[in-house]
Design a protein around this motif. Structure first.
Motif, PDB file in Angstrom:
ATOM      1  N   PRO A   1      45.029  51.902  37.125  1.00 26.61           N
ATOM      2  CA  PRO A   1      45.675  52.268  38.258  1.00 26.61           C
ATOM      3  C   PRO A   1      44.590  51.772  39.442  1.00 26.61           C
ATOM      4  O   PRO A   1      45.169  51.256  40.537  1.00 26.61           O
ATOM      5  N   ARG A   2      43.226  51.878  39.311  1.00 21.90           N
ATOM      6  CA  ARG A   2      42.337  51.383  40.246  1.00 21.90           C
ATOM      7  C   ARG A   2      42.522  49.915  40.716  1.00 21.90           C
ATOM      8  O   ARG A   2      42.644  49.387  41.746  1.00 21.90           O
ATOM      9  N   GLU A   3      42.690  49.192  39.410  1.00 21.55           N
ATOM     10  CA  GLU A   3      42.749  47.694  39.524  1.00 21.55           C
ATOM     11  C   GLU A   3      44.040  47.432  40.181  1.00 21.55           C
ATOM     12  O   GLU A   3      44.237  46.457  41.176  1.00 21.55           O
ATOM     13  N   ALA A   4      44.949  48.119  40.006  1.00 20.16           N
ATOM     14  CA  ALA A   4      46.416  47.957  40.590  1.00 20.16           C
ATOM     15  C   ALA A   4      46.509  48.030  41.823  1.00 20.16           C
ATOM     16  O   ALA A   4      47.032  47.540  42.681  1.00 20.16           O
ATOM     17  N   LEU A   5      45.848  49.288  42.520  1.00 25.21           N
ATOM     18  CA  LEU A   5      45.877  49.676  43.799  1.00 25.21           C
ATOM     19  C   LEU A   5      45.240  48.284  44.550  1.00 25.21           C
ATOM     20  O   LEU A   5      45.385  48.185  45.421  1.00 25.21           O
ATOM     21  N   LYS A   6      44.106  47.847  43.959  1.00 24.74           N
ATOM     22  CA  LYS A   6      43.190  46.971  44.635  1.00 24.74           C
ATOM     23  C   LYS A   6      43.832  45.797  44.759  1.00 24.74           C
ATOM     24  O   LYS A   6      44.081  45.051  45.578  1.00 24.74           O
ATOM     25  N   GLN A   7      44.611  45.298  43.715  1.00 18.22           N
ATOM     26  CA  GLN A   7      45.498  44.059  43.846  1.00 18.22           C
ATOM     27  C   GLN A   7      46.548  44.250  44.896  1.00 18.22           C
ATOM     28  O   GLN A   7      46.868  43.235  45.675  1.00 18.22           O
ATOM     29  N   ALA A   8      47.315  45.453  44.812  1.00 20.69           N
ATOM     30  CA  ALA A   8      48.332  45.848  45.765  1.00 20.69           C
ATOM     31  C   ALA A   8      47.803  45.813  47.131  1.00 20.69           C
ATOM     32  O   ALA A   8      48.673  45.334  47.985  1.00 20.69           O
ATOM     33  N   LEU A   9      46.770  46.224  47.518  1.00 20.44           N
ATOM     34  CA  LEU A   9      45.910  46.346  48.740  1.00 20.44           C
ATOM     35  C   LEU A   9      45.564  44.811  49.457  1.00 20.44           C
ATOM     36  O   LEU A   9      45.873  44.558  50.421  1.00 20.44           O
ATOM     37  N   ASN A  10      45.252  44.087  48.483  1.00 20.53           N
ATOM     38  CA  ASN A  10      44.651  42.897  48.782  1.00 20.53           C
ATOM     39  C   ASN A  10      45.531  41.667  49.015  1.00 20.53           C
ATOM     40  O   ASN A  10      45.715  40.714  49.818  1.00 20.53           O
ATOM     41  N   GLU A  11      46.820  41.827  48.171  1.00 20.83           N
ATOM     42  CA  GLU A  11      47.966  40.834  48.295  1.00 20.83           C
ATOM     43  C   GLU A  11      48.709  41.047  49.603  1.00 20.83           C
ATOM     44  O   GLU A  11      49.021  42.278  50.048  1.00 20.83           O
ATOM     45  N   PRO A  12      48.673  40.066  50.329  1.00 21.70           N
ATOM     46  CA  PRO A  12      49.168  40.061  51.763  1.00 21.70           C
ATOM     47  C   PRO A  12      50.720  40.557  51.603  1.00 21.70           C
ATOM     48  O   PRO A  12      51.344  40.095  50.798  1.00 21.70           O
TER      49      PRO A  12
END
Lengths: 599, 95
Positions: free
Chosen positions: A550-561
């Motif tokens: 989940p943390r990695e998925a959150l990071k990806q989702a936040l960073n993806e414009p």
């Protein structure tokens, strides 16, 4: 009923042409009006758009309909970008989001009747939080006013109690006076919304126009005397246990740096109102965090002991003061506010200054003698360590404080934050590490569920190079969920984080604490698949509970414009603590669900 | 109707549509007790109107006056005694 008299689902001319008008000259913009050396002919609608351009308006959120068709016809030739909201309330909050993040007056458009009534919540919200919003509505032609015409409603009467001032424009010529006056009013003194209702015949009326009026701007602020400021300084110096209470007025006065210097030089700790969050960074040594109903225990306990409370740009709202008679029982009050009617409204200060708080602080900073309040600071530090804010579960991503902390760790302080209304809003207000003013915008006074998503769209439009984060709940988000499509349409870098307990959480909390756990109408029996809803409207959507990491998925989702909905399930038993019962004294904080644990 | 300790306010306001709505709307919105209203254009200046208010709000009078002063179309608010007011001169019409 004719086609023109209904509110179309999609705008036509207004929508397709914005963004292509940048190279056009003034005469092309207005469709080659008859011009002479001195005068030119314009319709009321064309005049309106030109006046808005001269006010520096570059983006308007709205929805077209029968009674504002001429405005949209004129708008299509303008440089002004139009954001087609999916509901007028969305348009109002988009404009609010732009206004709150820039401090400038912003405009929303709606048609008559249901268009105007749908706008009302956003206008009322702007009124309570002092936001410079200009709401411009179409009205049926003057000859039909009072006949119960199609989509006729008394917009003037409806807007009257929820605006600083409102107009029903009776001729195209009146626009020359009303539009600059509306901006002047919205921006001057204590900011606030202004509504302008324009009948369709006024929009269509042709007038010969000579010169244009000067744009409306903020009027000069009231004069502050050094004597008044010296008086305030000597009272603070004389006090043994002073506290500053800093509010939205500091944000609106752009007085953050002045306030920080003042607090540091005078060595006075500061509580922040909900609207003032960000003025002091949450890790600033003088910051006591947010006071009131969901303030930290030490914050409210410091106020129990303080002997002088200096209110700077605050209105002593009941969510901040709790039971007024028990608020700061040992303190005298100083009240600095630009709105004279706030002085003495809730409590009686020993000194008041009606002024722009920035002007007061600027004089104070020139005239103060730096001092230290060592003993009092020691006592404050003691209270802080004895009665801290408990952020249970702040390392667990599927718990409220943990989810907020995880997001805060992954974005930097350039990210702008908004919320909806409810538990998630209070958790964010308590725990998010705000560092600057206008980083945080939220519906304070009116507490409007549905604020978050459209306000986030407005923020992202006005600050496109900063990430916009909207914390929401499953109850609030549903109230303006249609604006997912608007966010997708403009491909905004906007993330909606939903702390999803499938309940109206704050209502559930109050029923649990104050109504013998009689849970009434707070559970959504039909669960909504929010990521699917987001995807259906063109956004990305993920559910962290379905992600392996989940943390990695959150990071990806936040960073993806781009716009993305991030669903984070939490338990419905989570509560916001401390909590002061509505109407209760701030010292009587409930800190857990078991009554005997109350302090 | 018993008027215990009414205050009389003499307002000078802009004479255009909506002014009375703004004043009465404010009183309704803030639950101020309004016992009487009289309004007519000022005799020698048609751009202005004179508005007489009879209010029953002893404790909140200052707050009421400040809120009234905030209205954009209100130019001035003065307190006035019953003697010489529009209400004194018209008492016989309200029996």
């Amino acid at each position: 009923m004719t086609e023109l008299a209904t509110r179309p689902k999609h705008s036509t001319a207004a929508q397709s042409q914005h963004g292509h008008a940048h190279e056009q000259t003034q005469s092309e913009v207005h469709g080659d009006p008859k011009t002479t050396a001195e005068t030119r002919e314009l319709s009321g609608a064309q005049l309106l758009i030109e006046l808005l351009e001269r006010q520096g308006i570059t983006c308007i959120a709205g929805v077209p309909g029968g009674a504002n068709l001429p405005m949209y016809d004129a708008l299509s030739g303008s440089d002004i970008k139009h954001v087609l909201a999916r509901h007028e309330q969305g348009a109002g909050f988009i404009a609010q989001g732009m206004a709150r993040v820039t401090g400038k007056a912003q405009v929303c458009f709606a048609s008559s009747g249901p268009g105007a009534t749908n706008l009302i919540t956003a206008v009322a919200d702007a009124h309570l939080d002092s936001i410079p919003l200009i709401a411009i509505t179409g009205q049926v032609p003057q000859a039909m006013i009072g006949t119960d015409a199609f989509q006729e409603i008394d917009t003037f009467g409806l807007m009257l109690p929820i605006t600083k001032h409102n107009y029903l424009v009776r001729s195209a010529e009146e626009l020359l006076e009303v539009i600059p006056a509306a901006f002047e009013l919205a921006l001057s003194g204590r900011p606030g919304p202004v509504s302008i209702d324009i009948p369709k015949d006024v929009q269509n009326e042709k007038i010969e126009l000579g010169s244009m009026p000067a744009p409306g701007a903020r009027l000069p602020d009231p004069v502050v005397t050094e004597h008044e400021v010296d008086d305030m300084l000597s009272r603070i110096t004389a006090a043994k246990q002073p506290v500053l209470m800093i509010g939205g007025g500091i944000v609106y006065a752009d007085a953050t740096e002045l306030l920080r210097y003042f607090a540091e030089q005078m060595d006075v700790p500061a509580v922040q109102t909900f609207m003032g969050l960000g003025v002091l960074p949450s890790d600033h040594p003088l910051s006591l965090g947010m006071l009131g109903m969901h303030g930290a225990p030490f914050t409210n306990l410091v106020l129990e002991e303080c002997d002088l409370l200096v209110g700077l740009g605050v209105r002593f709202d009941d969510r901040a003061t709790g039971k007024v008679a028990a608020f700061c029982p040992n303190a005298e009050f100083i009240h600095v506010d630009i709105d004279n009617s706030e002085i003495g409204k809730v409590l009686q200060p020993v000194q008041s200054i009606v002024a722009d708080v920035g002007n007061v602080l600027e004089i104070a900073n020139r005239r103060l003698q730096p001092q230290s309040n060592e003993q009092w600071q020691q006592r404050v530090a003691q209270l802080k360590s004895d009665h801290p804010l408990q952020l249970d579960g702040s390392d667990e991503i599927f718990r409220p404080y943990g989810a907020i902390a995880a997001v805060a760790e992954l974005v930097d302080s350039s990210a702008n934050i908004t919320t909806d209304v409810g538990q998630h809003q209070m958790w964010v207000a308590q725990a998010y590490p705000f560092e600057r003013p206008r980083q945080w915008i939220s519906s304070g006074g009116l507490g409007t569920m549905g604020f978050g998503l459209p306000a986030a769209i407005g923020m992202a439009l006005a600050a496109p190079n900063q990430k916009t984060i909207c914390f929401s709940g499953d109850g609030s988000l549903m109230m303006n969920i249609q604006e997912f499509a608007t966010a997708a349409e403009h491909n905004l870098d906007l993330k909606v984080i939903i702390l999803n307990n499938n309940h109206l959480g704050l209502v559930r909390q109050q029923q649990t604490l104050f109504y013998n756990k009689n849970l009434s109408a707070v559970k959504f029996e039909q669960r909504t698949d929010f990521p699917a809803a987001a995807i259906a409207m063109g956004m990305a959507g993920i559910d962290l509970s379905e992600c392996e990491n989940p943390r990695e998925a959150l990071k990806q989702a936040l960073n993806e414009p781009g716009p993305c909905l991030i669903n984070i399930p939490i338990a419905e038993t989570e509560m916001v603590f401390p909590m002061v019962a509505p109407g209760g004294a701030n010292k009587d904080m409930i800190v857990s669900e078991t009554p005997e644990a109350a302090t | 109707m018993s008027v215990t300790n009414p205050a009389i306010l003499k307002l000078t306001v802009k004479n255009h549509p909506g002014v009375l709505s703004h004043v009465c709307g404010l009183f309704a919105r803030r639950a101020y007790n309004l016992e009487g209203v009289m309004v007519r254009p000022v005799r020698d200046d048609k751009k202005l109107s004179r508005m007489w208010l009879l209010v029953n709000e002893e404790d909140r009078l200052m707050q009421l006056i400040k809120q009234t002063e905030k209205l954009v179309d209100v130019i001035s608010v003065e307190q006035h005694s019953m003697a010489g007011s529009a209400f004194e001169a018209t008492q016989e019409y309200f029996v």
